[in-house]
Design a protein around this motif. Structure first.
Motif, short mmCIF file in Angstrom:
data_model
loop_
_atom_site.label_atom_id
_atom_site.label_comp_id
_atom_site.label_asym_id
_atom_site.label_seq_id
_atom_site.Cartn_x
_atom_site.Cartn_y
_atom_site.Cartn_z
N HIS A 97 5.78 -11.41 -28.96
CA HIS A 97 4.51 -11.35 -29.13
C HIS A 97 3.54 -10.69 -28.29
N SER A 98 3.26 -9.54 -28.60
CA SER A 98 2.14 -9.02 -27.79
C SER A 98 2.60 -8.92 -26.24
N ILE A 99 3.60 -8.27 -25.82
CA ILE A 99 3.78 -7.94 -24.43
C ILE A 99 3.05 -6.84 -24.12
N ASN A 100 2.13 -6.80 -23.16
CA ASN A 100 1.06 -5.84 -22.77
C ASN A 100 1.25 -5.40 -21.53
N SER A 101 2.21 -5.83 -20.65
CA SER A 101 2.26 -5.39 -19.21
C SER A 101 3.63 -5.94 -18.79
N MET A 102 4.01 -5.16 -17.67
CA MET A 102 5.52 -5.65 -17.08
C MET A 102 5.21 -7.02 -16.34
#
Length: 416
Positions: free
Chosen positions: A126-131
């Protein structure tokens, strides 16, 4: 992208392949974050009737999440009544709550119990927003966890939802053998977040693609400003603003399905009707130009680019951030003279609830850490307070609350 239809009763719902999974999914997915409510709780009877109606007319993809209050439990109860095998369940692991492999296992087991099932068809990070965020979870052992859960039959398909910048999206797509992803996409956000570039890239890698916020939190479904409505009507098609927006998303062959948070019977009926005829690439150049004209007008009017997703909540001070922004935008987008009145009525706490207006903000910044849009929420709340809470606002709020107290509204609440 293949499209075909399966007739359910009097309606026909188009289906597409979910990327390399080969699964056939209804192009209209059911978003389960905003079930109808009664007395501040999910109205289970009404929700059940709505969901069954959708299933009977061909909708087979239901999207929920661990952090949607009551959603997984409610969906599980309904599907356990003979509908589980008719649908695909998508739910999500709340990464911000995960600090160990044990947390992952406990979360999935809780979700299976809530949903009253032995497997999740589509499981999302849920909601991976960056590496950096993805790397943190990898270091905790998420790859081993997912492999183990899949081998045990607890998970069928693995994917992720994304709210970050487009330049990191491709890196995340390439860093794991994902089978699908979920991104925000609508005609107002064509270049935002993963955007069209990310959509094309994910599709080129064979990922099934689920679209969230196709109506931008309802903004693109409401009554349009007069100049926008004129543009839409001049085209000659008898379509609602919502139909224009949904058709625009479905026009993209890369899109497997879109999610709609339907909580009104009329919404379900309209969306299923529209989904009956939305083939990829079916919009004409004239129709696409109409959308572009509407977009240009709306872009100039939006003050806060909030989608109403609610990830900024709960606010420690009790501010209902999405609703504050919603009425603030309404005032500018629709030139709505009643926006301040509704703002006061909904956020003053006069109905017996707690006040939740913008000026209650404590400037703590907690909301900004969770905002998928990376909005400067605190600054925007100050703008909202200045515009929507004029000198008379707080005295009027006091009078309203006093009125309800004398009528027994607040008194009854406080005596419980």
């Amino acid at each position: 992208m293949n499209s075909h239809s399966i007739r359910k009763g009097v309606k026909t719902v188009l289906y597409r392949e979910m990327g390399k999974t080969g699964d056939q999914v209804s192009i209209l997915g059911y978003g389960c974050m905003r079930f109808p409510r009664a007395d501040r709780r999910i109205d289970e009877k009404r929700t059940e009737a709505q969901i069954i109606t959708a299933i009977e007319q061909g909708v087979n993809y239901f999207d929920t999440a661990y952090v949607y209050p009551g959603s997984e439990v409610t969906l599980g109860k309904i599907l356990s009544k003979g509908y589980r095998d008719k649908v695909l369940i998508a739910t999500k692991m709340p990464l911000f709550m995960i600090h160990s492999a044990k947390d992952m296992e406990a979360t999935l087991d809780t979700q299976l119990k809530r949903l009253q099932t032995d497997h999740i068809d589509y499981y999302l990070m849920h909601s991976i927003n960056s590496m950096a965020g993805w790397q943190r979870i990898k270091e905790l052992g998420v790859e081993e966890f997912l492999l183990k859960a899949k081998e045990a039959g607890k998970i069928n398909r693995i994917g992720f939802s994304y709210h970050g910048e487009k330049h990191q999206f491709k890196n995340i797509v390439d860093d794991y053998p994902w089978e699908f992803c979920q991104i925000q996409y609508n005609y107002m956000d064509e270049q935002n977040q993963a955007g069209k570039e990310g959509l094309s890239y994910a599709a080129s890698k064979g990922l099934g693609i689920s679209i969230m916020e196709p109506l931008r939190g309802g903004l693109l479904a409401r009554k349009m400003p007069e100049e926008v409505q004129k543009v839409l009507e001049e085209h000659g098609k008898e379509r609602t603003p919502a139909e224009w927006a949904l058709r625009w998303v479905w026009n993209h062959p890369e899109v497997s399905l879109l999610l709609s948070g339907m909580n009104e019977e009329s919404q379900i009926e309209e969306n299923i009707r529209i989904a009956d005829s939305c083939y990829p690439g079916s919009m004409t150049e004239e129709e696409l130009e109409t959308i572009q004209q509407a977009k240009e007008i709306l872009t100039k009017k939006v003050q806060v680019k909030c989608t109403g997703c609610g990830y900024c909540l709960p606010c420690p001070a009790g501010v209902n951030i999405p609703v504050c922004f919603g009425y603030y935008n309404d005032k500018y987008i629709y030139n709505d003279s009643s926006a301040r009145t509704f703002y006061m009525g909904m956020l003053s706490g006069a109905d017996g609830g707690k006040p939740s207006y913008a000026s209650l903000c404590l400037n703590c910044g907690k909301c900004e850490k969770h905002c998928p849009q990376h909005l400067p929420i605190r600054r925007h709340l100050k703008d909202v307070s200045k515009e929507m809470e004029k000198l008379y606002f707080k005295p009027a709020v006091g009078l309203l609350r006093g009125y309800y107290y004398l009528r027994g509204g607040l008194g009854k609440k406080s005596n419980k």
